[in-house]
Structure formats: C-alpha cells, structure tokens
Design an enzyme around this catalytic site. Structure first.
Site, mmCIF file in Angstrom:
data_model
loop_
_atom_site.group_PDB
_atom_site.id
_atom_site.type_symbol
_atom_site.label_atom_id
_atom_site.label_comp_id
_atom_site.label_asym_id
_atom_site.label_seq_id
_atom_site.Cartn_x
_atom_site.Cartn_y
_atom_site.Cartn_z
ATOM 1 N N ASP A 10 -6.053 3.444 -8.039
ATOM 2 C CA ASP A 10 -7.500 3.829 -8.411
ATOM 3 C C ASP A 10 -7.875 5.463 -8.429
ATOM 4 O O ASP A 10 -8.869 5.887 -8.608
ATOM 5 C CB ASP A 10 -8.590 3.244 -7.141
ATOM 6 N N ALA A 70 -11.914 2.351 3.498
ATOM 7 C CA ALA A 70 -11.880 1.261 4.051
ATOM 8 C C ALA A 70 -11.817 0.366 3.012
ATOM 9 O O ALA A 70 -12.710 -0.575 2.618
ATOM 10 C CB ALA A 70 -12.892 0.907 4.950
ATOM 11 N N ASP A 96 -6.695 -3.432 -3.673
ATOM 12 C CA ASP A 96 -7.117 -2.982 -2.169
ATOM 13 C C ASP A 96 -8.501 -3.821 -1.990
ATOM 14 O O ASP A 96 -9.394 -3.214 -1.271
ATOM 15 C CB ASP A 96 -7.087 -1.558 -1.755
ATOM 16 N N ILE A 116 -7.616 7.313 -6.049
ATOM 17 C CA ILE A 116 -8.259 7.910 -4.703
ATOM 18 C C ILE A 116 -7.011 7.689 -3.734
ATOM 19 O O ILE A 116 -6.767 8.465 -2.995
ATOM 20 C CB ILE A 116 -9.606 7.137 -4.267
ATOM 21 N N ASN A 139 0.054 5.086 1.247
ATOM 22 C CA ASN A 139 -1.113 4.945 2.255
ATOM 23 C C ASN A 139 -0.397 4.771 3.607
ATOM 24 O O ASN A 139 0.302 3.833 3.914
ATOM 25 C CB ASN A 139 -2.160 3.944 1.917
ATOM 26 N N ARG A 144 15.300 15.635 3.193
ATOM 27 C CA ARG A 144 16.251 15.750 4.130
ATOM 28 C C ARG A 144 16.612 14.247 4.543
ATOM 29 O O ARG A 144 17.710 14.162 5.155
ATOM 30 C CB ARG A 144 16.424 16.474 5.231
ATOM 31 N N HIS A 150 0.987 -1.127 0.017
ATOM 32 C CA HIS A 150 -0.045 0.097 0.185
ATOM 33 C C HIS A 150 0.913 1.270 -0.110
ATOM 34 O O HIS A 150 0.806 2.102 0.788
ATOM 35 C CB HIS A 150 -1.045 -0.012 1.125
#
Length: 186
Positions: A51, A112, A77, A53, A22, A30, A19
């Site tokens: 996606d 979700a 996902d 999103i 996310n 740095r 993921h």
C-alpha cells in the site's frame, strides 16, 4: 527472530514470512536478521503489504527482485475495517481512525490494518513499485495458492476451479467468475 530461530522454524515447517519489514529489525550489513532472511531464503514465501504506507514502494521493488516470480505474495492487511469509510470508528476491541488511503491507525498513530483491496495491491505493484508483470500477477494468483497448498486455484488450466477476475489496464475489476460461474459484473 535471529537466524538460528528462523532456521529452527523452517525445520518445523515454516514456509513464509508474514508482513515483511513490519515490526522486523531493519536489514543489517553484518548479520542476517529476519528482514535479510525474508529477502534471501529461496525456499520460503515472503508476504508484503503493497500500500506504500506499510512498506515503501521502492522497498517492495527490491523485495520483488530478491524473491522473484515464485516466492512473492502480495497481501492487503485488510481487517475488520474493510469497507468502512475514512474517519473514526469504534470497533469492539479498539478505536481506529481510517485515513484517506484506507489505512487504519490507533489513536497513538500505530498502524492498525487496512481496508485495502487486492486489485489495488496489484495496481500498486505494477504502476507504483514497477514490479514486472509476471511477478506482480503471480504474487496475487499462483503464489498465494501455492503457499496455501491449493492445487486447484491460482492458475487457469483445464480441471482447475476457474476462479477468474477480469480487470482493465487500470486494474479495476470488470467481472468475476467463481468456479467458472459468472458472479459479478460492473
């Protein structure tokens, strides 16, 4: 995770970032954090939800360029909401709202999961993130197979499983073969 923790995980056998982007700290100029490590560690796969999103398509394009044709893995996902229509759903462990794009949200707006399909992720890679065709195809075929250590999947060659999905230019599924057997036809 910081760089030291990531390197410990690599030594213990970690071979992929899940993921990507996310719940990771943003890329920093740095110090190399989880996001930077996912983009630069050539010995590790990098999984990304394509996606638009979960991760912006331009960021997917940057990640694809950084990882190249051998280390990018597109994921959906998709969770237990896969196949459900947009709207409100009561699952055994949570209350989820599915939007028109198939993305699940909790009542507080937190993502979700999704009901995405892999052919849509490939379509998004090619047509929305403008990822080159070889990298896009590999991210849904040979790269996931390599990540999982599956020697007989992810490629078309004599002696392999012959799991094949035939799509049209819009990446809509036309037919599917499993181990060489025709199992689906539009």
């Amino acid at each position: 995770a910081n760089l030291e923790q990531i390197n410990v995980a690599r030594k213990l056998g970690a071979n992929s970032f899940t993921h990507t982007f996310n719940a990771m700290t943003p890329l920093h100029h740095r110090y190399l954090n989880m996001t930077g490590a996912a983009m630069t560690m050539d010995d590790m796969f990098t999984e990304v939800i394509v996606d638009g999103i979960h991760v912006n398509f331009e960021m997917v394009k940057i990640l694809a360029r950084a990882k190249g044709k051998k280390n990018l893995v597109a994921i959906t996902d998709a969770v237990s909401i896969k196949g459900l229509k947009p709207g409100e759903h009561f699952l055994k462990d949570r209350h989820v709202f599915i939007d028109k794009n198939g993305i699940g949200h909790l009542s507080n707006g937190v993502l979700a999961g999704s009901s995405n399909k892999m052919n849509q992720m490939l379509h998004n890679l090619i047509y929305k993130a403008n990822v080159d065709l070889v990298t896009a195809i590999n991210s849904v075929t040979s790269n996931p197979a390599n990540l999982m250590g599956w020697k007989h999947k992810g490629r078309i060659a004599e002696g392999l499983d012959a799991d094949i999905v035939v799509v049209n230019p819009a990446i809509e599924v036309l037919c599917t073969y499993s181990r060489g057997n025709h199992v689906f036809q539009i």
